[in-house]
Design an enzyme around this catalytic site. Structure first.
Site, PDB file in Angstrom:
ATOM      1  N   ASP A  58       1.481   6.366   5.562  1.00 28.98           N
ATOM      2  CA  ASP A  58       0.502   5.394   5.078  1.00 28.98           C
ATOM      3  C   ASP A  58       1.014   4.638   3.848  1.00 28.98           C
ATOM      4  O   ASP A  58       0.316   3.795   3.306  1.00 28.98           O
ATOM      5  CB  ASP A  58      -0.823   6.111   4.782  1.00 28.98           C
ATOM      6  CG  ASP A  58      -2.030   5.196   4.941  1.00 28.98           C
ATOM      7  OD1 ASP A  58      -1.900   4.159   5.617  1.00 28.98           O
ATOM      8  OD2 ASP A  58      -3.091   5.523   4.379  1.00 28.98           O
ATOM      9  N   ASP A  91      -2.721  10.233   3.549  1.00 24.84           N
ATOM     10  CA  ASP A  91      -4.123   9.826   3.659  1.00 24.84           C
ATOM     11  C   ASP A  91      -4.900  10.860   4.465  1.00 24.84           C
ATOM     12  O   ASP A  91      -4.868  10.866   5.692  1.00 24.84           O
ATOM     13  CB  ASP A  91      -4.208   8.443   4.325  1.00 24.84           C
ATOM     14  CG  ASP A  91      -5.644   7.920   4.407  1.00 24.84           C
ATOM     15  OD1 ASP A  91      -6.538   8.535   3.783  1.00 24.84           O
ATOM     16  OD2 ASP A  91      -5.855   6.890   5.088  1.00 24.84           O
ATOM     17  N   LYS A  97       0.859  -1.186   0.000  1.00 26.73           N
ATOM     18  CA  LYS A  97       0.000   0.000   0.000  1.00 26.73           C
ATOM     19  C   LYS A  97       0.896   1.238   0.000  1.00 26.73           C
ATOM     20  O   LYS A  97       1.677   1.450   0.928  1.00 26.73           O
ATOM     21  CB  LYS A  97      -0.912  -0.003   1.232  1.00 26.73           C
ATOM     22  CG  LYS A  97      -1.703   1.305   1.428  1.00 26.73           C
ATOM     23  CD  LYS A  97      -2.676   1.229   2.615  1.00 26.73           C
ATOM     24  CE  LYS A  97      -3.303   2.597   2.914  1.00 26.73           C
ATOM     25  NZ  LYS A  97      -4.255   2.564   4.050  1.00 26.73           N
ATOM     26  N   GLU A 109      -9.409   3.659   1.663  1.00 26.94           N
ATOM     27  CA  GLU A 109      -8.814   3.761   0.327  1.00 26.94           C
ATOM     28  C   GLU A 109      -7.762   2.694   0.070  1.00 26.94           C
ATOM     29  O   GLU A 109      -7.519   2.332  -1.086  1.00 26.94           O
ATOM     30  CB  GLU A 109      -8.196   5.160   0.153  1.00 26.94           C
ATOM     31  CG  GLU A 109      -6.776   5.344   0.702  1.00 26.94           C
ATOM     32  CD  GLU A 109      -6.659   5.197   2.214  1.00 26.94           C
ATOM     33  OE1 GLU A 109      -7.703   5.309   2.904  1.00 26.94           O
ATOM     34  OE2 GLU A 109      -5.544   4.947   2.710  1.00 26.94           O
ATOM     35  N   ARG A 115      -7.646  -0.523   0.586  1.00 34.16           N
ATOM     36  CA  ARG A 115      -8.138  -1.744  -0.068  1.00 34.16           C
ATOM     37  C   ARG A 115      -8.497  -1.483  -1.526  1.00 34.16           C
ATOM     38  O   ARG A 115      -8.407  -2.371  -2.365  1.00 34.16           O
ATOM     39  CB  ARG A 115      -9.327  -2.313   0.726  1.00 34.16           C
ATOM     40  CG  ARG A 115     -10.547  -1.432   0.762  1.00 34.16           C
ATOM     41  CD  ARG A 115     -11.489  -1.798   1.900  1.00 34.16           C
ATOM     42  NE  ARG A 115     -11.019  -1.298   3.198  1.00 34.16           N
ATOM     43  CZ  ARG A 115     -11.610  -1.548   4.359  1.00 34.16           C
ATOM     44  NH1 ARG A 115     -12.711  -2.284   4.398  1.00 34.16           N
ATOM     45  NH2 ARG A 115     -11.121  -1.064   5.476  1.00 34.16           N
ATOM     46  N   LYS A 157     -10.580  12.679   7.644  1.00 36.28           N
ATOM     47  CA  LYS A 157     -10.128  12.314   8.987  1.00 36.28           C
ATOM     48  C   LYS A 157     -10.159  13.539   9.898  1.00 36.28           C
ATOM     49  O   LYS A 157     -10.171  14.679   9.426  1.00 36.28           O
ATOM     50  CB  LYS A 157      -8.675  11.809   8.931  1.00 36.28           C
ATOM     51  CG  LYS A 157      -8.496  10.451   8.285  1.00 36.28           C
ATOM     52  CD  LYS A 157      -7.035  10.014   8.355  1.00 36.28           C
ATOM     53  CE  LYS A 157      -6.815   8.657   7.723  1.00 36.28           C
ATOM     54  NZ  LYS A 157      -7.509   7.548   8.426  1.00 36.28           N
TER      55      LYS A 157
END
Ligand code: BES
Ligand code: MN
Ligand code: ZN
Length: 527
Positions: free
Chosen positions: A313, A295, A290, A374, A376, A302
């Site tokens: 991330d 993010d 990933k 996001e 996945r 968030k």
């Protein structure tokens, strides 16, 4: 794409250099620090390792004084792994200090701690000679070196230079067969270096680190380590139908990338695998990372607090790049392809919206009910591509995927999911040995129904148990290929400096994966 801060990073500190010597520490010239192992002896006594007698004599310190310093009032269990007792030295040409470093039960974890503690105690020192690793088995020796490297880790973006510099040179003294350890040392330096790189990548701020920057790091690693590299830009991603990666990366000023690295073992250590046609070929492992370079959560934004650590991330992606760069050095016998799904999950007029449906590679659709799920979405494209095009024998993905896993496992253990028990055992064992432990979690089909979407093949925000349902989402894209998934969100961040861990991004996973991929036959017995 040029980073928004065009000044770029200042020069960074490097890990210590290591040299092997058959001499005892006190015979090594020009060092400021001598370090000896302290072992728990019989009846609560403490024993000192090779060369301590000689050093005591040449420095004019009675050995008993050394022992007294260890065992006197206030001294805390001197043999305890990583416990450092410091003795100042006066009147010697170069030596200023003697360190007695606890090695406990002399296990690999004890030597890892001892190495890290030595590094922390010798910051800003030019050279240290140590006989600590001389009493270790090869796995303890490796752990000591890796610990000393990671305990030295530093990163800075100051105008005034780094606050501290790692000890520049560690002489591993007192080794009877220094030649034989050469290979072990090289392997340790490769593993420590990969872990260091992975930590650096995760630490770089996102005003510099965007998908193209990450791709550039992969190109540099490829050039240094003889890997093949290719990078798909947003146009290529559109051609290939990678709708998850495109949707997540769409609102960013820096568009998404799919980074690919390929390692082929040199002949000789190629593990043969019989195909149905009887032709021999090396097995292939695909690692998927990933690579969310920041993010924000997207429109499902968030909180400020939740966003604070999100530059890291892309930890999984950084791990994949770093591992690929070290495979040759650890003698990996299988082919390995690394895929990094790199995107910035930003907020903008063009953001993917809650309720949007995206098409993944190969045609499966996801309903994006939470734009903060996001990871996945980008992994799905890479996994589906790997299964469709790369004929992998094993796929392992690495991702800081869910906040839920931190609730389950705290900050010291990663979650591991696997469709194959042998693969799971291999990875659990490798992680344990390398000092990056994980715990196996269930791909519990009882929760499958939570992933149902009213309008698409799957819902990207199926609710709790969050780490498990995220893993089940990914499982929908790997077909029948033996697959393991690390949810690293628990371990991506160290809360404090502690032995080989430094407060902040950990780059967790490079050591565990290299321990596995550097073994004799990583895919043996896996379906
Ligand atoms: N990157 C986060 C997961 C994360 C959280 C990593 C904390 C490290 C520390 C991930 O993209 C995320 O936001 N996951 C959501 C999923 C949810 C919306 C289904 C989460 O876990 O809250
Ligand atoms: Mn998110
Ligand atoms: Zn994320």
């Amino acid at each position: 794409m040029t980073p928004s801060d065009s000044a770029g990073l200042p020069p960074q500190v490097s890990p210590p250099q290591f040299a092997l010597s058959t001499l005892l520490p006190d015979a090594i010239g020009g060092v400021e620090v001598l370090a000896f192992p302290a072992l728990p002896g019989p009846d609560g006594s403490t024993l000192l390792g090779p060369g301590a007698d000689q050093a005591a004599e040449s420095l004019g310190i009675g050995l008993l004084d050394l022992l007294d310093a260890l065992t006197g009032p206030g001294a805390d269990a001197p043999g305890k792994p990583g416990q450092v007792t410091t003795l100042p030295v006066g009147g010697h040409a170069s030596v200023r200090r003697v360190l007695l470093v606890g090695v406990g039960d002399q296990s690999a974890p004890a030597f890892r701690r001892a190495g890290a503690a030595l590094a922390r105690a010798t910051r800003d020192v030019d050279a240290v000679a140590s006989s600590i690793a001389a009493i270790a088995e090869p796995d303890g020796f490796e752990a000591f070196v890796v610990g000393a490297m990671l305990g030295s880790f530093g990163f800075h973006w100051r105008s005034t230079g780094p606050e501290h510099t790692p000890v520049a040179r560690i002489v591993l003294a007192g080794h009877a067969d220094a030649g034989e350890l050469d290979g072990v040392l090289r392997r340790a330096i490769a593993i420590g270096g990969a872990s260091w790189r992975s930590r650096t990548l995760a630490t770089v701020p996102s005003n510099l680190k965007n998908p193209e920057w990450l791709a550039e790091q992969a190109r540099e690693v490829a050039a240094d380590s003889g890997l093949e590299v290719s990078v798909w830009d947003e146009k290529e991603l559109a051609k290939r139908g990678m709708g998850g990666l495109l949707a997540v990366g769409r609102a960013s000023a820096t568009p998404p990338r799919l980074i690919r690295l390929d390692y082929t073992p040199s002949s000789g250590r190629t593990s043969g695998k019989r195909t149905t046609r009887g032709a021999r070929r090396a097995a292939r492992v695909v690692l998927v990372g990933k690579g969310i370079t920041f993010d924000t959560g997207g429109l499902s934004i968030k909180t400020a607090e939740g966003m604070a650590t999100m530059k890291r991330d892309m930890t999984g992606g950084g791990v994949v790049i770093s591992v690929l760069g070290a495979l040759a050095a650890v003698g990996c016998p299988v082919r390995v392809t690394g895929l990094v799904a790199a995107a910035e999950n930003a907020v903008g007029a063009d953001s993917v919206r809650p309720g949007d449906v995206v098409h993944h590679y190969g045609g499966r659709t996801s309903e994006v009910n939470n734009t903060d799920a996001e990871g996945r979405l980008v992994l799905a494209d890479a996994l589906a591509y790997a299964v469709d095009q790369l004929k992998p024998d094993v796929i392992v993905d690495v991702a800081t995927l869910t906040g839920a896993v931190r609730v389950a496992l705290g900050s010291s253990i990663a979650a591991l999911y696997a469709t194959d028990d042998t693969l799971a055992e291999r990875l659990l064992d490798s992680g344990r040995r390398a000092g990056e432990p994980s715990w196996r979690m269930p791909l519990a089909s009882v929760y499958d129904e939570k992933l149902a979407s009213k309008i698409a093949d799957v819902d990207n925000a199926p609710g709790g148990p969050g780490s498990i349902t995220a893993a089940l989402f990914l499982q929908g894209f790997v077909g029948e290929v033996p697959w393991a998934h690390y949810d690293l969100a628990s371990v991506g961040d160290a809360t404090a400096d502690s032995f080989e861990w430094s407060k902040g991004p950990t780059g967790w996973g490079a050591r565990a994966l290299l321990e596995w991929l550097g073994s004799d036959d990583p895919v043996k017995g896996i379906r």
